[in-house]
Design an enzyme around this catalytic site. Structure first.
Site, PDB file in Angstrom:
ATOM      1  N   ARG A  29      -7.568  51.375 113.438  1.00 57.59           N
ATOM      2  CA  ARG A  29      -6.784  52.144 114.399  1.00 57.59           C
ATOM      3  C   ARG A  29      -7.737  53.185 114.990  1.00 57.59           C
ATOM      4  O   ARG A  29      -8.299  52.955 116.036  1.00 57.59           O
ATOM      5  CB  ARG A  29      -5.584  52.773 113.677  1.00 57.59           C
ATOM      6  CG  ARG A  29      -4.465  53.193 114.584  1.00 57.59           C
ATOM      7  CD  ARG A  29      -3.290  53.736 113.792  1.00 57.59           C
ATOM      8  NE  ARG A  29      -3.657  54.874 112.955  1.00 57.59           N
ATOM      9  CZ  ARG A  29      -2.798  55.571 112.204  1.00 57.59           C
ATOM     10  NH1 ARG A  29      -1.532  55.225 112.180  1.00 57.59           N
ATOM     11  NH2 ARG A  29      -3.202  56.599 111.482  1.00 57.59           N
ATOM     12  N   TYR A  75      33.208  52.160 119.307  1.00 56.21           N
ATOM     13  CA  TYR A  75      32.593  51.441 120.435  1.00 56.21           C
ATOM     14  C   TYR A  75      32.468  49.957 120.118  1.00 56.21           C
ATOM     15  O   TYR A  75      31.988  49.589 119.038  1.00 56.21           O
ATOM     16  CB  TYR A  75      31.195  51.993 120.719  1.00 56.21           C
ATOM     17  CG  TYR A  75      31.183  53.338 121.399  1.00 56.21           C
ATOM     18  CD1 TYR A  75      31.768  53.509 122.653  1.00 56.21           C
ATOM     19  CD2 TYR A  75      30.576  54.424 120.791  1.00 56.21           C
ATOM     20  CE1 TYR A  75      31.735  54.751 123.280  1.00 56.21           C
ATOM     21  CE2 TYR A  75      30.545  55.666 121.414  1.00 56.21           C
ATOM     22  CZ  TYR A  75      31.129  55.816 122.665  1.00 56.21           C
ATOM     23  OH  TYR A  75      31.099  57.037 123.274  1.00 56.21           O
ATOM     24  N   MET A 106      27.076  58.773 119.015  1.00 57.92           N
ATOM     25  CA  MET A 106      26.094  59.853 119.146  1.00 57.92           C
ATOM     26  C   MET A 106      26.434  61.046 118.242  1.00 57.92           C
ATOM     27  O   MET A 106      25.548  61.656 117.653  1.00 57.92           O
ATOM     28  CB  MET A 106      25.990  60.318 120.600  1.00 57.92           C
ATOM     29  CG  MET A 106      24.792  61.226 120.837  1.00 57.92           C
ATOM     30  SD  MET A 106      24.635  61.843 122.507  1.00 57.92           S
ATOM     31  CE  MET A 106      24.241  60.383 123.429  1.00 57.92           C
ATOM     32  N   LYS A 166       2.680  67.491 109.499  1.00 55.70           N
ATOM     33  CA  LYS A 166       2.822  67.065 110.903  1.00 55.70           C
ATOM     34  C   LYS A 166       4.288  66.771 111.191  1.00 55.70           C
ATOM     35  O   LYS A 166       5.111  66.641 110.267  1.00 55.70           O
ATOM     36  CB  LYS A 166       1.965  65.817 111.145  1.00 55.70           C
ATOM     37  CG  LYS A 166       2.374  64.625 110.286  1.00 55.70           C
ATOM     38  CD  LYS A 166       1.416  63.440 110.450  1.00 55.70           C
ATOM     39  CE  LYS A 166       1.758  62.350 109.454  1.00 55.70           C
ATOM     40  NZ  LYS A 166       0.829  61.208 109.534  1.00 55.70           N
TER      41      LYS A 166
HETATM   42  C1  LIG Z   1       0.591  61.085 108.048  1.00 50.67           C
HETATM   43  C2  LIG Z   1      -0.745  60.962 107.452  1.00 50.67           C
HETATM   44  C3  LIG Z   1      -0.941  61.168 106.071  1.00 50.67           C
HETATM   45  C4  LIG Z   1       0.209  61.361 105.094  1.00 50.67           C
HETATM   46  O1  LIG Z   1       0.730  60.104 104.770  1.00 50.67           O
HETATM   47  P1  LIG Z   1       1.929  59.936 103.705  1.00 50.67           P
HETATM   48  O2  LIG Z   1       2.126  58.473 103.625  1.00 50.67           O
HETATM   49  O3  LIG Z   1       3.107  60.629 104.323  1.00 50.67           O
HETATM   50  O4  LIG Z   1       1.487  60.577 102.458  1.00 50.67           O
HETATM   51  C5  LIG Z   1      -2.237  61.165 105.598  1.00 50.67           C
HETATM   52  N1  LIG Z   1      -3.281  60.923 106.425  1.00 50.67           N
HETATM   53  C6  LIG Z   1      -3.128  60.690 107.747  1.00 50.67           C
HETATM   54  C7  LIG Z   1      -4.322  60.432 108.589  1.00 50.67           C
HETATM   55  C8  LIG Z   1      -1.862  60.692 108.299  1.00 50.67           C
HETATM   56  O5  LIG Z   1      -1.710  60.447 109.598  1.00 50.67           O
END
Ligand SMILES: *Cc1c(COP(=O)(O)O)cnc(C)c1O
Length: 359
Positions: free
Chosen positions: A128, A248, A296, A35
């Protein structure tokens, strides 16, 4: 002269880290989590580098991009599908969606999409997303004609002392009907830290990129190799006087006459603006302290310890010899955020690709 930053993505390191997952969880099938553009590394390229059973993404459009790029292996969409149209699209793309509420499961039942495997996401303690365990058990009965798996996400597995991880695994495993379907539990921290999380399928993300999921340690301590090295050149050297203020806000005041180096990378590239004075940057193999505010497109260094510094010299912001975990800790965040935050204007250079793409 090179004037802009770039990120090198080492596919040999990716393959090495995958091997580590296989060693730790030899009985598990792997959804490699790619992802958020594979945590900033490039999802299509990373997928091509990994010999795994499938890939996990958060959202349907991420899955679609992989399919468009030619990826044919199973795809798990972890974030849910929120309409009948989205469910139809998931089916068309051949994705396996995680379903986390009654409306989502209901749609699958109505659509009668029996060829589409779905994963009931169970809330075992993260609070969640997810169905309550009893609710998931009821749906298992109602969906008995569908291919269904059970999935849960661990809330505190990054703290090996927290008993919740084991409890979450047991809540999923104890669910009526769980023994008859594939289980999908471990994230990186679960895989490394909890035997009960090494389920039929596991979902490693951060460890594939060489970063430790545990607080206060680095990937090397888990025999992982960092995949991304972020580099940028030294684009100016200024001889400053005692009392000169840098950048800055002039937050850094030179305590004596000293050389100040300017590196061509800033928060517009994803380097954290909150990195404080003293955050290390590697220059000529030495750790050189960042000073002043990160802007930046640039940041500034105290060059007193590197008299040989020269224009065009390449600095490493993070990578194998400077763990991203360390920079993240200095900036008050985690490696995940820094890797994911490398912006689109930073070119990714992929090295050590396997000779034959795997999809
Ligand atoms: C992002 C995610 C993972 C991977 O988690 P890591 O800590 O990066 O290994 C696994 N399961 C779900 C549902 C996630 O959102």
């Amino acid at each position: 002269m090179i004037s802009a930053p770039w990120a090198t993505i080492d596919h040999a390191a990716l393959r090495h880290n995958l091997k580590r997952v296989r060693e730790v969880a030899p009985g598990s099938r792997i959804w490699a989590v790619i992802k958020a553009n594979a945590y900033g590394h490039g999802a299509v390229e990373v997928a091509r580098a990994l010999m795994v059973e499938g890939f996990a993404v958060a959202r349907l459009d991420e899955a679609q991009r992989l399919r468009v790029a030619g990826e044919r292996r199973p795809l798990l969409v972890m974030g849910g599908v929120y309409s009948a149209a989205a469910l139809a699209q998931a089916a068309e793309l051949g994705c396996e969606p995680a379903l986390h509420d009654a409306a989502q499961v209901h749609r699958v039942k109505q659509a009668g999409a029996r060829s589409l495997r779905v994963w009931l996401k169970v809330n075992t303690g993260m609070n969640r997303l997810g169905l309550a365990p009893e609710e998931a058990a009821r749906w298992l009965v109602r969906l008995r004609d569908h291919p269904v798996g059970l999935m849960t996400h661990l809330a505190n597995a990054d703290d090996p002392a927290d008993p919740l991880t084991e409890i979450q695994c047991q809540r999923l495993r104890a669910l009526p009907g769980a023994d008859a379907c594939p289980l999908n539990i471990g994230n990186s921290a679960g895989i490394l830290g909890c035997a009960a999380a090494r389920s039929d399928w596991v979902r490693p993300g951060i460890m594939l990129y060489g970063v430790s999921p545990f607080l206060g340690e680095t990937g090397v301590q888990r025999s992982l190799r960092s995949v991304m090295t972020l580099r940028a050149p030294l684009i100016a050297i200024n001889q400053c006087q005692s009392g000169d203020r840098i950048g800055y806000g002039g937050s850094y005041i030179c305590p004596e006459a000293m050389p100040i180096g300017v590196i061509g990378i800033g928060y517009g590239d994803g380097y954290p603006r909150h990195a404080p004075d003293g955050t290390p940057v590697l220059l000529g193999g030495r750790r050189v302290p960042l000073i002043g505010r990160v802007s930046m497109d640039m940041l500034t260094l105290d060059l007193r310890s590197v008299p040989t510094a020269h224009l065009g010299q390449v600095a490493v912001l993070w990578g194998q010899d400077l763990p991203v975990e360390e920079i993240a800790a200095a900036a008050g965040t985690i490696g995940y955020e820094l890797l994911t935050g490398v912006t689109a204007r930073v070119p990714r250079e992929h090295i050590n690709r396997s000779p034959t793409p795997l999809n």
